[in-house]
Design a protein around this motif. Structure first.
Motif, PDB file in Angstrom:
ATOM      1  N   ALA A  65      29.826 -30.979 -15.342  1.00 29.40           N
ATOM      2  CA  ALA A  65      30.921 -30.906 -15.936  1.00 29.40           C
ATOM      3  C   ALA A  65      32.111 -31.852 -15.767  1.00 29.40           C
ATOM      4  N   CYS A  66      31.857 -32.314 -14.646  1.00 27.41           N
ATOM      5  CA  CYS A  66      32.696 -33.755 -14.422  1.00 27.41           C
ATOM      6  C   CYS A  66      32.795 -35.243 -14.967  1.00 27.41           C
ATOM      7  N   PHE A  67      31.397 -35.368 -14.831  1.00 26.09           N
ATOM      8  CA  PHE A  67      30.952 -36.559 -15.703  1.00 26.09           C
ATOM      9  C   PHE A  67      31.663 -36.699 -16.544  1.00 26.09           C
ATOM     10  N   VAL A  68      30.937 -35.671 -17.887  1.00 18.60           N
ATOM     11  CA  VAL A  68      31.369 -35.645 -19.153  1.00 18.60           C
ATOM     12  C   VAL A  68      33.272 -35.544 -19.437  1.00 18.60           C
ATOM     13  N   LEU A  69      33.828 -35.309 -18.398  1.00 17.19           N
ATOM     14  CA  LEU A  69      35.707 -35.034 -18.467  1.00 17.19           C
ATOM     15  C   LEU A  69      35.709 -36.728 -18.658  1.00 17.19           C
ATOM     16  N   SER A  70      35.225 -37.431 -17.700  1.00 14.23           N
ATOM     17  CA  SER A  70      35.528 -38.429 -17.320  1.00 14.23           C
ATOM     18  C   SER A  70      35.098 -39.233 -18.144  1.00 14.23           C
ATOM     19  N   GLY A 108      37.917 -42.330 -19.648  1.00 16.05           N
ATOM     20  CA  GLY A 108      37.694 -42.849 -18.039  1.00 16.05           C
ATOM     21  C   GLY A 108      39.038 -42.580 -17.161  1.00 16.05           C
ATOM     22  N   TYR A 109      39.956 -40.876 -17.738  1.00 10.66           N
ATOM     23  CA  TYR A 109      40.668 -40.291 -16.723  1.00 10.66           C
ATOM     24  C   TYR A 109      39.839 -40.692 -15.218  1.00 10.66           C
ATOM     25  N   GLU A 110      40.881 -40.606 -14.926  1.00 13.17           N
ATOM     26  CA  GLU A 110      40.619 -40.018 -13.291  1.00 13.17           C
ATOM     27  C   GLU A 110      39.892 -38.649 -12.842  1.00 13.17           C
ATOM     28  N   ILE A 111      39.770 -38.611 -11.919  1.00 15.65           N
ATOM     29  CA  ILE A 111      38.737 -36.693 -11.928  1.00 15.65           C
ATOM     30  C   ILE A 111      39.878 -36.521 -10.451  1.00 15.65           C
ATOM     31  N   PRO A 112      40.630 -36.131 -10.768  1.00 15.16           N
ATOM     32  CA  PRO A 112      41.481 -35.398  -9.292  1.00 15.16           C
ATOM     33  C   PRO A 112      40.949 -34.484  -8.570  1.00 15.16           C
ATOM     34  N   THR A 113      41.117 -34.921  -7.007  1.00 15.85           N
ATOM     35  CA  THR A 113      40.237 -34.261  -6.506  1.00 15.85           C
ATOM     36  C   THR A 113      41.203 -33.229  -5.664  1.00 15.85           C
ATOM     37  N   HIS A 114      41.103 -32.047  -5.071  1.00 16.53           N
ATOM     38  CA  HIS A 114      41.200 -31.521  -4.317  1.00 16.53           C
ATOM     39  C   HIS A 114      41.582 -32.549  -2.928  1.00 16.53           C
ATOM     40  N   ALA A 119      31.903 -24.934  -5.150  1.00 14.90           N
ATOM     41  CA  ALA A 119      31.384 -26.200  -6.134  1.00 14.90           C
ATOM     42  C   ALA A 119      32.695 -27.320  -7.394  1.00 14.90           C
ATOM     43  N   ARG A 120      33.949 -26.350  -7.337  1.00 14.78           N
ATOM     44  CA  ARG A 120      35.064 -26.218  -7.667  1.00 14.78           C
ATOM     45  C   ARG A 120      35.558 -28.295  -7.164  1.00 14.78           C
ATOM     46  N   SER A 121      35.086 -28.868  -6.026  1.00 17.16           N
ATOM     47  CA  SER A 121      36.278 -29.504  -5.168  1.00 17.16           C
ATOM     48  C   SER A 121      34.856 -29.986  -5.228  1.00 17.16           C
ATOM     49  N   PHE A 122      33.654 -29.978  -5.149  1.00 14.96           N
ATOM     50  CA  PHE A 122      32.927 -30.882  -4.414  1.00 14.96           C
ATOM     51  C   PHE A 122      31.942 -31.849  -5.821  1.00 14.96           C
ATOM     52  N   GLY A 123      32.089 -31.716  -6.944  1.00 18.34           N
ATOM     53  CA  GLY A 123      31.942 -32.123  -8.290  1.00 18.34           C
ATOM     54  C   GLY A 123      32.787 -32.723  -8.899  1.00 18.34           C
ATOM     55  N   PRO A 124      34.745 -32.786  -8.301  1.00 19.56           N
ATOM     56  CA  PRO A 124      34.876 -33.716  -8.743  1.00 19.56           C
ATOM     57  C   PRO A 124      34.687 -35.205  -7.385  1.00 19.56           C
TER      58      PRO A 124
END
Length: 248
Positions: free
Chosen positions: A115-120, A125-131, A199-204
């Protein structure tokens, strides 16, 4: 009351189990896409400004709605865990085997990463925000916050979806689960990040390459989920009310 069980390989690789893993992958991917996507959208419309109250509310609502849907669409196939901490909490209570739970967690992590790579890609190319921890919040404080809010989440899962005495409450379980996540993000977001979900934190973290502090979002939620499973199972559930993992 069921006990912790490692499980058998033939059960964990049955057709029903494989379908459950696929369902967990898809549900987690949908949830993370909407959740992380809402954070990216906030950064886009505010040109990267600091999180404000309106943005916090919007992100919390997006996570609540997305989790409601993700749990609902997976409930009849895998139980709609969408979270390794939930899976761990259920394993502690004996409602899913350790072996099957491991494959659930792998599917959830893969769904989040994809999901995060697809969002990127689709956001240009927006930066993927992390926790991350809020200003002035120490690692231990953030860890305890994650333990508490994940305990609340998994306790809600047990009360509304697992306990066989739930009655009609079980029909609104996805709503209750979505609501507690949204409420916890409003309460904890500015402090610990309000993850409740490895999982929500690891993907980003994988998509951005930034693993700083990611351990907090593993240890905290797993402790909180495990404690919730132990407390609810041992205090409120009895031998004659034992349920199987297929009930959730």
């Amino acid at each position: 009351m069921p006990g912790i069980a490692f499980g058998r390989f033939d059960d964990s690789f049955s057709l029903a189990s494989i379908k459950a893993y696929v369902a967990e992958f898809i549900s987690t991917m949908l949830f993370v896409f909407a959740g992380v996507g809402s954070a990216i959208a906030f950064n886009s419309v505010t040109s990267g400004a600091a999180l404000n109250p309106a943005g916090l509310v919007a992100i919390a609502i997006a996570h609540a709605f997305a989790l409601f849907v993700a749990v609902s669409v997976g409930a009849n196939i895998s139980g709609g865990h969408v979270n390794p901490a939930v899976t761990f909490g259920l394993a502690v209570g004996g409602h899913i085997t350790i072996l099957t739970g491991m494959f659930y967690s792998i599917a959830q992590l893969l769904g989040s990463i994809i999901a995060c790579f697809v969002l990127s890609i689709v956001t240009g190319g927006y930066e993927i925000p992390t926790h991350g921890l809020g200003a002035g919040v120490a690692a231990f404080q953030g860890l305890v916050m994650e333990v508490i809010i994940t305990f609340a989440l998994v306790y809600t899962v047990y009360a509304t979806a697992v306990d066989p005495r739930k009655g009609s409450v079980g029909t609104v379980a996805p709503i209750a689960i979505g609501f507690i996540v949204g409420a916890n993000i409003l309460a904890a977001g500015p402090f610990s990040g309000g993850s409740m979900n490895p999982a929500r934190s690891f993907g980003p973290a994988v998509a951005s390459g930034d693993y700083d502090g990611n351990w907090i979002y593993w240890i905290g939620p797993l402790i909180g989920g495990g404690l919730a499973g132990m407390v609810y199972n041992n205090v409120f559930m009895h031998d004659d009310h034992a349920s199987l993992s297929s009930d959730f």
